[in-house]
Scaffold this motif. Sequence first.
Motif, PDB file in Angstrom:
ATOM      1  N   VAL A   1     -23.536 -17.718 -58.790  1.00  0.00           N
ATOM      2  CA  VAL A   1     -24.162 -18.130 -60.049  1.00  0.00           C
ATOM      3  C   VAL A   1     -25.669 -18.246 -59.773  1.00  0.00           C
ATOM      4  O   VAL A   1     -26.060 -18.652 -58.663  1.00  0.00           O
ATOM      5  CB  VAL A   1     -23.559 -19.492 -60.495  1.00  0.00           C
ATOM      6  CG1 VAL A   1     -24.221 -20.006 -61.758  1.00  0.00           C
ATOM      7  CG2 VAL A   1     -22.038 -19.369 -60.672  1.00  0.00           C
TER       8      VAL A   1
ATOM      9  N   GLY B   1     -19.944 -25.981 -50.330  1.00  0.00           N
ATOM     10  CA  GLY B   1     -20.275 -24.786 -51.111  1.00  0.00           C
ATOM     11  C   GLY B   1     -21.700 -24.790 -51.649  1.00  0.00           C
ATOM     12  O   GLY B   1     -22.055 -23.959 -52.481  1.00  0.00           O
TER      13      GLY B   1
ATOM     14  N   ARG C   1     -26.071 -22.144 -50.867  1.00  0.00           N
ATOM     15  CA  ARG C   1     -25.581 -20.823 -50.506  1.00  0.00           C
ATOM     16  C   ARG C   1     -26.697 -19.788 -50.448  1.00  0.00           C
ATOM     17  O   ARG C   1     -26.415 -18.613 -50.165  1.00  0.00           O
ATOM     18  CB  ARG C   1     -24.547 -20.361 -51.526  1.00  0.00           C
ATOM     19  CG  ARG C   1     -23.101 -20.734 -51.159  1.00  0.00           C
ATOM     20  CD  ARG C   1     -22.262 -20.463 -52.379  1.00  0.00           C
ATOM     21  NE  ARG C   1     -20.962 -19.949 -52.142  1.00  0.00           N
ATOM     22  CZ  ARG C   1     -19.841 -20.639 -52.411  1.00  0.00           C
ATOM     23  NH1 ARG C   1     -19.905 -21.885 -52.790  1.00  0.00           N
ATOM     24  NH2 ARG C   1     -18.676 -20.079 -52.276  1.00  0.00           N
TER      25      ARG C   1
ATOM     26  N   THR D   1     -19.481 -27.464 -55.443  1.00  0.00           N
ATOM     27  CA  THR D   1     -20.087 -26.773 -56.591  1.00  0.00           C
ATOM     28  C   THR D   1     -19.061 -25.829 -57.232  1.00  0.00           C
ATOM     29  O   THR D   1     -19.029 -25.667 -58.440  1.00  0.00           O
ATOM     30  CB  THR D   1     -21.367 -26.022 -56.174  1.00  0.00           C
ATOM     31  OG1 THR D   1     -21.154 -25.390 -54.916  1.00  0.00           O
ATOM     32  CG2 THR D   1     -22.541 -26.954 -56.080  1.00  0.00           C
TER      33      THR D   1
ATOM     34  N   GLN E   1     -31.785 -22.245 -52.635  1.00  0.00           N
ATOM     35  CA  GLN E   1     -31.027 -23.491 -52.833  1.00  0.00           C
ATOM     36  C   GLN E   1     -31.281 -24.483 -51.694  1.00  0.00           C
ATOM     37  O   GLN E   1     -31.378 -25.693 -51.915  1.00  0.00           O
ATOM     38  CB  GLN E   1     -29.527 -23.208 -52.921  1.00  0.00           C
ATOM     39  CG  GLN E   1     -29.113 -22.475 -54.188  1.00  0.00           C
ATOM     40  CD  GLN E   1     -27.616 -22.186 -54.238  1.00  0.00           C
ATOM     41  OE1 GLN E   1     -26.826 -22.739 -53.493  1.00  0.00           O
ATOM     42  NE2 GLN E   1     -27.220 -21.315 -55.156  1.00  0.00           N
TER      43      GLN E   1
ATOM     44  N   GLU F   1     -19.355 -13.250 -57.712  1.00  0.00           N
ATOM     45  CA  GLU F   1     -20.804 -13.270 -57.418  1.00  0.00           C
ATOM     46  C   GLU F   1     -21.324 -14.703 -57.487  1.00  0.00           C
ATOM     47  O   GLU F   1     -20.723 -15.547 -58.152  1.00  0.00           O
ATOM     48  CB  GLU F   1     -21.554 -12.431 -58.460  1.00  0.00           C
ATOM     49  CG  GLU F   1     -21.294 -10.955 -58.282  1.00  0.00           C
ATOM     50  CD  GLU F   1     -21.719 -10.151 -59.490  1.00  0.00           C
ATOM     51  OE1 GLU F   1     -22.503 -10.662 -60.321  1.00  0.00           O
ATOM     52  OE2 GLU F   1     -21.254  -9.011 -59.602  1.00  0.00           O
TER      53      GLU F   1
ATOM     54  N   ARG G   1     -15.596 -24.629 -61.863  1.00  0.00           N
ATOM     55  CA  ARG G   1     -14.249 -24.375 -62.422  1.00  0.00           C
ATOM     56  C   ARG G   1     -13.912 -25.380 -63.525  1.00  0.00           C
ATOM     57  O   ARG G   1     -13.345 -25.019 -64.553  1.00  0.00           O
ATOM     58  CB  ARG G   1     -13.186 -24.398 -61.311  1.00  0.00           C
ATOM     59  CG  ARG G   1     -13.140 -23.088 -60.512  1.00  0.00           C
ATOM     60  CD  ARG G   1     -12.015 -23.067 -59.509  1.00  0.00           C
ATOM     61  NE  ARG G   1     -12.274 -23.920 -58.362  1.00  0.00           N
ATOM     62  CZ  ARG G   1     -13.036 -23.567 -57.324  1.00  0.00           C
ATOM     63  NH1 ARG G   1     -13.594 -22.383 -57.274  1.00  0.00           N
ATOM     64  NH2 ARG G   1     -13.236 -24.404 -56.326  1.00  0.00           N
TER      65      ARG G   1
HETATM   66  P1  AMP Z   1     -16.089 -21.820 -54.056  1.00  0.00           P
HETATM   67  O1  AMP Z   1     -15.024 -22.649 -54.690  1.00  0.00           O
HETATM   68  O2  AMP Z   1     -17.040 -22.628 -53.228  1.00  0.00           O
HETATM   69  O3  AMP Z   1     -15.541 -20.636 -53.302  1.00  0.00           O
HETATM   70  O4  AMP Z   1     -16.970 -21.228 -55.261  1.00  0.00           O
HETATM   71  C1  AMP Z   1     -16.405 -20.413 -56.248  1.00  0.00           C
HETATM   72  C2  AMP Z   1     -17.479 -19.659 -56.999  1.00  0.00           C
HETATM   73  O5  AMP Z   1     -18.363 -20.594 -57.647  1.00  0.00           O
HETATM   74  C3  AMP Z   1     -18.399 -18.799 -56.131  1.00  0.00           C
HETATM   75  O6  AMP Z   1     -17.849 -17.541 -55.823  1.00  0.00           O
HETATM   76  C4  AMP Z   1     -19.625 -18.697 -57.028  1.00  0.00           C
HETATM   77  O7  AMP Z   1     -19.396 -17.809 -58.102  1.00  0.00           O
HETATM   78  C5  AMP Z   1     -19.711 -20.104 -57.616  1.00  0.00           C
HETATM   79  N1  AMP Z   1     -20.510 -20.993 -56.750  1.00  0.00           N
HETATM   80  C6  AMP Z   1     -20.083 -22.087 -56.071  1.00  0.00           C
HETATM   81  N2  AMP Z   1     -21.076 -22.667 -55.388  1.00  0.00           N
HETATM   82  C7  AMP Z   1     -22.178 -21.909 -55.632  1.00  0.00           C
HETATM   83  C8  AMP Z   1     -23.536 -21.962 -55.196  1.00  0.00           C
HETATM   84  N3  AMP Z   1     -23.969 -22.925 -54.353  1.00  0.00           N
HETATM   85  N4  AMP Z   1     -24.385 -21.018 -55.667  1.00  0.00           N
HETATM   86  C9  AMP Z   1     -23.983 -20.062 -56.508  1.00  0.00           C
HETATM   87  N5  AMP Z   1     -22.717 -19.933 -56.941  1.00  0.00           N
HETATM   88  C10 AMP Z   1     -21.821 -20.841 -56.512  1.00  0.00           C
END
Ligand code: AMP
Length: 192
Positions: free
Chosen positions: A60, A86, A89, A32, A93, A58, A37
Motif C-alpha cells: 500500500v 509488518g 516495509r 499493519t 517508512q 503489492e 484487513r
Molecule cells: P501482512 O499481513 O503483513 O502480510 O500484510 C498484508 C498486506 O497488507 C501486504 O501485502 C500489503 O499489501 C499491506 N501492508 C501491510 N503492511 C504494509 C506496509 N508496512 N506497507 C505497505 N503495505 C503494507
Amino acid sequence: MLNLILFGKPGSGKGTQASFLKNKYDLVHISTGDVFRKNIKNETDLGLKAKVYTEQGELVPDEITVSMLENEIKQNLPSNGFIFDGFPRTTFQANEMNKILSKYKLPLSATVALEVSDNLLKDRLLKRGKISGRADDQSEDKILTRLNEYRKKTEPLIQYYGKMNKFYSVSGIGEIDEISLRLVDLIEKIQK
Ligand code: AMP
C-alpha cells in the motif's frame, strides 16, 4: 520499555510470534496487515484505498500506511511498549518511523528478522490460504509478487537497521515454541 520491530518475509511467522511476545512482555501489537484487513472488511475509506494493493500482493502506498501507523500508536498510548509487525516495509517508512518514535518518546529496542527460505514460505502460505481464505494467499503469482516486493523494497532495511546497530536475526524454522524461545533469549540479551 521494549519497542520491537518484527521483520521477515510473508509467511515467516511474524504474526504468531508477535502475539506471543505481546502477551509475554505486555506490549501493544500493531500489525499493519491486520489493520488493513479490518478496514477492508468494514469498507472504511482507508480500506477502500488499500484493497486493490493488498489483494494483488503489492505494498500500500507509503503515505497511507504511515499515517495509519501513527494513528494506531496514538490510540494506544500510554503503553509498556510496542511490537510492530509488518511495518516498516520501505526505507521511506523507516525514516518516518524514526520521526514518529522520537515524537512519542518510544526508543527502538531492536529489529528482529525471522529467517525462513522462500521454498518453505511458498508452502506455508499456500497452506495458510486454504484455512484463512486471505485473498493474497490464494495463488502462487500473488505470493511471488509479495516475495518480490519484500526483496526490492523491504530487504534494504536489513542494512538500514544494521547501520543503527539495531538489527538481529533468528531462525524462523522449527516448532513455534522453539522459535519463541529463540526470540526470548535474544530479547533478554538485548535488555541486559
Ligand atoms: P501482512 O499481513 O503483513 O502480510 O500484510 C498484508 C498486506 O497488507 C501486504 O501485502 C500489503 O499489501 C499491506 N501492508 C501491510 N503492511 C504494509 C506496509 N508496512 N506497507 C505497505 N503495505 C503494507
